[in-house]
Design a protein around this motif. Structure first.
Motif, short mmCIF file in Angstrom:
data_model
loop_
_atom_site.label_atom_id
_atom_site.label_comp_id
_atom_site.label_asym_id
_atom_site.label_seq_id
_atom_site.Cartn_x
_atom_site.Cartn_y
_atom_site.Cartn_z
N ALA A 1 69.66 80.26 38.81
CA ALA A 1 69.30 80.91 40.09
C ALA A 1 70.25 80.56 41.22
O ALA A 1 70.35 81.29 42.20
N ARG A 2 70.93 79.44 41.11
CA ARG A 2 71.81 79.03 42.22
C ARG A 2 72.87 78.03 41.72
O ARG A 2 72.89 77.67 40.54
N GLY B 1 74.93 76.88 38.00
CA GLY B 1 74.37 77.79 36.99
C GLY B 1 74.62 79.25 37.33
O GLY B 1 74.94 80.06 36.45
N ASP C 1 65.44 80.35 34.94
CA ASP C 1 65.19 79.34 36.00
C ASP C 1 63.69 79.28 36.25
O ASP C 1 62.92 80.06 35.68
N ASP D 1 60.15 77.26 33.02
CA ASP D 1 60.44 75.85 33.27
C ASP D 1 60.95 75.29 31.95
O ASP D 1 60.25 75.37 30.94
N VAL D 2 62.18 74.76 31.95
CA VAL D 2 62.76 74.33 30.66
C VAL D 2 61.95 73.21 30.01
O VAL D 2 62.09 72.95 28.82
N THR D 3 61.09 72.54 30.78
CA THR D 3 60.30 71.45 30.19
C THR D 3 58.99 71.96 29.57
O THR D 3 58.28 71.18 28.93
N TYR E 1 69.22 59.41 36.13
CA TYR E 1 70.12 60.56 35.99
C TYR E 1 71.26 60.22 35.02
O TYR E 1 71.59 61.01 34.12
N PRO F 1 80.79 67.43 35.32
CA PRO F 1 81.32 67.67 36.66
C PRO F 1 81.37 66.39 37.48
O PRO F 1 80.57 65.48 37.29
N GLY F 2 82.33 66.35 38.39
CA GLY F 2 82.38 65.28 39.38
C GLY F 2 81.66 65.76 40.62
O GLY F 2 80.55 66.29 40.53
N PHE F 3 82.29 65.65 41.78
CA PHE F 3 81.65 66.10 43.02
C PHE F 3 81.89 67.60 43.17
O PHE F 3 83.02 68.04 43.37
N MET G 1 72.83 70.52 45.56
CA MET G 1 72.53 69.19 45.05
C MET G 1 73.35 68.15 45.82
O MET G 1 72.83 67.13 46.27
P1 NAD Z 1 71.22 72.80 41.88
O1 NAD Z 1 70.10 71.90 42.25
O2 NAD Z 1 71.94 73.54 42.96
O3 NAD Z 1 70.72 73.88 40.80
C1 NAD Z 1 69.97 73.51 39.66
C2 NAD Z 1 69.18 74.70 39.16
O4 NAD Z 1 68.38 74.25 38.06
C3 NAD Z 1 68.21 75.23 40.24
O5 NAD Z 1 68.29 76.63 40.31
C4 NAD Z 1 66.86 74.76 39.73
O6 NAD Z 1 65.78 75.63 40.11
C5 NAD Z 1 67.07 74.74 38.23
N1 NAD Z 1 66.09 73.89 37.57
C6 NAD Z 1 65.72 72.62 37.92
N2 NAD Z 1 64.72 72.21 37.13
C7 NAD Z 1 64.44 73.23 36.26
C8 NAD Z 1 63.51 73.39 35.21
N3 NAD Z 1 62.63 72.43 34.89
N4 NAD Z 1 63.51 74.55 34.54
C9 NAD Z 1 64.38 75.55 34.86
N5 NAD Z 1 65.27 75.46 35.84
C10 NAD Z 1 65.31 74.30 36.54
O7 NAD Z 1 72.20 71.91 41.02
P2 NAD Z 1 73.75 72.11 40.65
O8 NAD Z 1 74.53 71.25 41.55
O9 NAD Z 1 74.08 73.54 40.52
O10 NAD Z 1 73.76 71.42 39.22
C11 NAD Z 1 73.78 72.11 37.99
C12 NAD Z 1 74.01 71.11 36.86
O11 NAD Z 1 75.23 70.40 37.10
C13 NAD Z 1 72.93 70.03 36.76
O12 NAD Z 1 72.70 69.74 35.40
C14 NAD Z 1 73.55 68.85 37.47
O13 NAD Z 1 73.01 67.64 37.03
C15 NAD Z 1 74.99 69.01 37.06
N6 NAD Z 1 75.95 68.33 37.94
C16 NAD Z 1 76.12 68.71 39.24
C17 NAD Z 1 77.05 68.04 40.02
C18 NAD Z 1 77.33 68.41 41.45
O14 NAD Z 1 78.20 67.79 42.07
N7 NAD Z 1 76.68 69.40 42.03
C19 NAD Z 1 77.78 66.97 39.49
C20 NAD Z 1 77.56 66.61 38.18
C21 NAD Z 1 76.65 67.30 37.41
#
Ligand code: NAD
Length: 449
Positions: A216-217, A220, A238, A261-263, A353, A385-387, A392
């Motif tokens: 959704a955002r 992803g 999502d 919900d993936v869980t 995490y 991924p890094g930053f 998030m």
């Molecule tokens: P984000 O929070 O912007 O997006 C995460 C998405 O996952 C959201 O749309 C949320 O609704 C969805 N989500 C959460 N729980 C869920 C569930 N139970 N079922 C279905 N959907 C669910 O996060 P992001 O920054 O886009 O991160 C995406 C992935 O990358 C994550 O796995 C995160 O750990 C990883 N990551 C991100 C970063 C970063 O810097 N942003 C760094 C390392 C890893």
């Protein structure tokens, strides 16, 4: 450039550049990113080394076809778009001198966002100690050069295994391209490919059905868009609470949305069923949904602990029961898991995490070694991924956020598209020989190896 990264915009302005240079501050440059129709590299590409990579000849031909100007020596004038050095046939440390001799003059003449790609052999397939040491040495060289480069240039290492040249060529092209903008200081291990090159290079995923969780955002949503750009039909998954933005992403790419919900215990079965009935099957699964619940371990209660492990790790295991079943992913399918550099280096306040993201790497190791999956040609790789500039990371307190953003060789955060490009690369059939890799998309973050 990250839309929240005001500093990169500042140093790109005339006054900002002057002030930041005087103060010795980091000098991030706007990275070159993929635009259809643009040349592979900006400027001539030096191809050298004495390796016997048969693909080197093919690489020259492919580069010629791609309109890149291939040169054997550093030209008298102008800047290089990149340099590829093949030392895959090196057998002793003294052979590394050839690499130095090719690289040294070239590094002085690299252009903005240039590429250095070193090709070696997988140390694990070496037959002597000297050979193994020599090829392991390439990692040290690559990671050091990546730290020395400036102006958005990157250095990465591609390791061949016997028979992997086909897949290696695709990896070299990916690393030269603007798609790998934020991939720096990384090692790519290639294996024997079993699939053909795609009919149309612009749509390598044509005819494939992909599932992306957490679509959704953030990262992803860009993964879904990128897989669709490359030709796949994408099922965007999502939480019901993110339904509106999920539908928007799915509609914009002609995919379908599935609220789950993936869980939840039926998530895997529902997603598999949706892909089968709506789109006729499933070829690619990207496990991207993830959450953080940060606290020092001493203050972490079981809810914070459990929720992060449930979303980021256990859900993947449970859903894969369905995706990896005989009537799940089609043969030749691809799993791509989203880990994190926190899963490699650990991070203060993120034991939960980091546990989940290190666990994800364990899953990839297990799937890549699984004989049954290998027989079916199913690959599993992870991107760490890094930053990355997303909601998030926008939640991280300012000072910590600014540190995370700058403490990497490119002195800036990556964009969701950078993660998405590497995932699309792993999801393509041309990469069918690439299995069990964990590649960081982190601008060579100083955190971790
Ligand atoms: P984000 O929070 O912007 O997006 C995460 C998405 O996952 C959201 O749309 C949320 O609704 C969805 N989500 C959460 N729980 C869920 C569930 N139970 N079922 C279905 N959907 C669910 O996060 P992001 O920054 O886009 O991160 C995406 C992935 O990358 C994550 O796995 C995160 O750990 C990883 N990551 C991100 C970063 C970063 O810097 N942003 C760094 C390392 C890893």
């Amino acid at each position: 450039m990250g839309h929240r990264d005001g500093y990169t915009a500042f140093v790109s302005s005339g006054v900002g550049k002057k002030i930041s240079t005087t103060l010795g501050l980091p000098q991030p440059v706007a990275l070159r990113r993929h635009v259809p129709g643009r040349p592979l590299v900006d400027g001539p590409l030096l191809v050298g080394g004495h390796g016997t990579m048969p693909a080197l000849a093919a690489l020259r031909a492919t580069l010629d076809e791609a309109g890149a100007v291939v040169v054997d020596e550093v030209p008298e004038e102008g800047r290089l778009g990149g340099v590829v050095v093949d030392v895959s046939s090196a057998t002793a440390p003294t052979d590394l001198e050839a690499l130095r001799a090719t690289l040294a003059p070239a590094l002085k003449r690299l252009g903005r966002c240039a590429r250095v790609v070193i090709v070696g052999a997988d140390p694990a397939s070496a037959t002597t100690a000297a050979q193994r040491a020599t090829h392991r040495a390439l990692e040290g060289i690559t990671r050091s050069v990546a730290k020395e480069l400036r102006a958005g240039a990157t250095a990465n290492l591609v390791l061949l295994t016997p028979g992997s040249e086909g897949a290696a060529l695709g990896t070299v092209l990916f690393l030269l391209s603007a798609r790998s903008a934020y991939v720096d200081g990384q090692v790519f291990r290639t294996g024997v490919a079993t699939s053909q090159e795609p009919a149309d290079a612009a749509t390598p995923l044509a005819g494939k059905v992909a599932v992306v969780t957490g679509a959704a955002r953030g990262i992803g949503a860009d993964i879904a868009r990128t897989l669709a750009r490359d030709g796949a039909t994408v099922v965007c998954v999502d939480m019901p609470s993110a339904g509106a933005s999920l539908a928007k992403v799915a509609n914009s790419i002609g995919g379908s949305a599935l609220q789950a919900d993936v869980t939840s215990p039926d998530a895997g079965a529902r997603i598999m069923n949706h892909a089968r009935t709506r789109h006729g099957g499933l070829d690619i699964v990207v496990h991207n949904a993830g959450i953080t619940r940060d606290k020092l371990l001493a203050n972490t209660d079981s809810e914070r602990w459990g929720s992060v492990l449930a979303v980021n790790l256990t859900s993947i295991l449970a859903m894969n029961e369905h995706f990896l079943a005989k009537d799940g992913l089609r043969d030749g399918g691809h799993l791509v898991l989203v880990s994190s550099i926190a899963g490699i280096a650990g991070n203060r306040g993120q034991a939960n995490y980091a546990a989940s993201k290190a666990g994800v790497i364990g899953l990839v190791d297990a799937y890549a070694a699984d004989k049954g999956l290998r027989r079916r040609g199913i690959t599993a790789n992870a991107v760490a991924p890094g930053f990355i500039e997303t909601e998030m990371t926008a939640r991280i307190p300012f000072a910590t956020r600014e540190l995370g953003r700058r403490l990497n060789s490119l002195a800036q955060g990556g964009l969701p598209i950078d993660v998405a490009e590497t995932i699309a690369h792993f999801a393509s059939d041309a990469q069918s020989g690439v299995n069990g890799n964990v590649v960081r998309v982190c601008g060579q973050s100083l955190l971790g190896a």
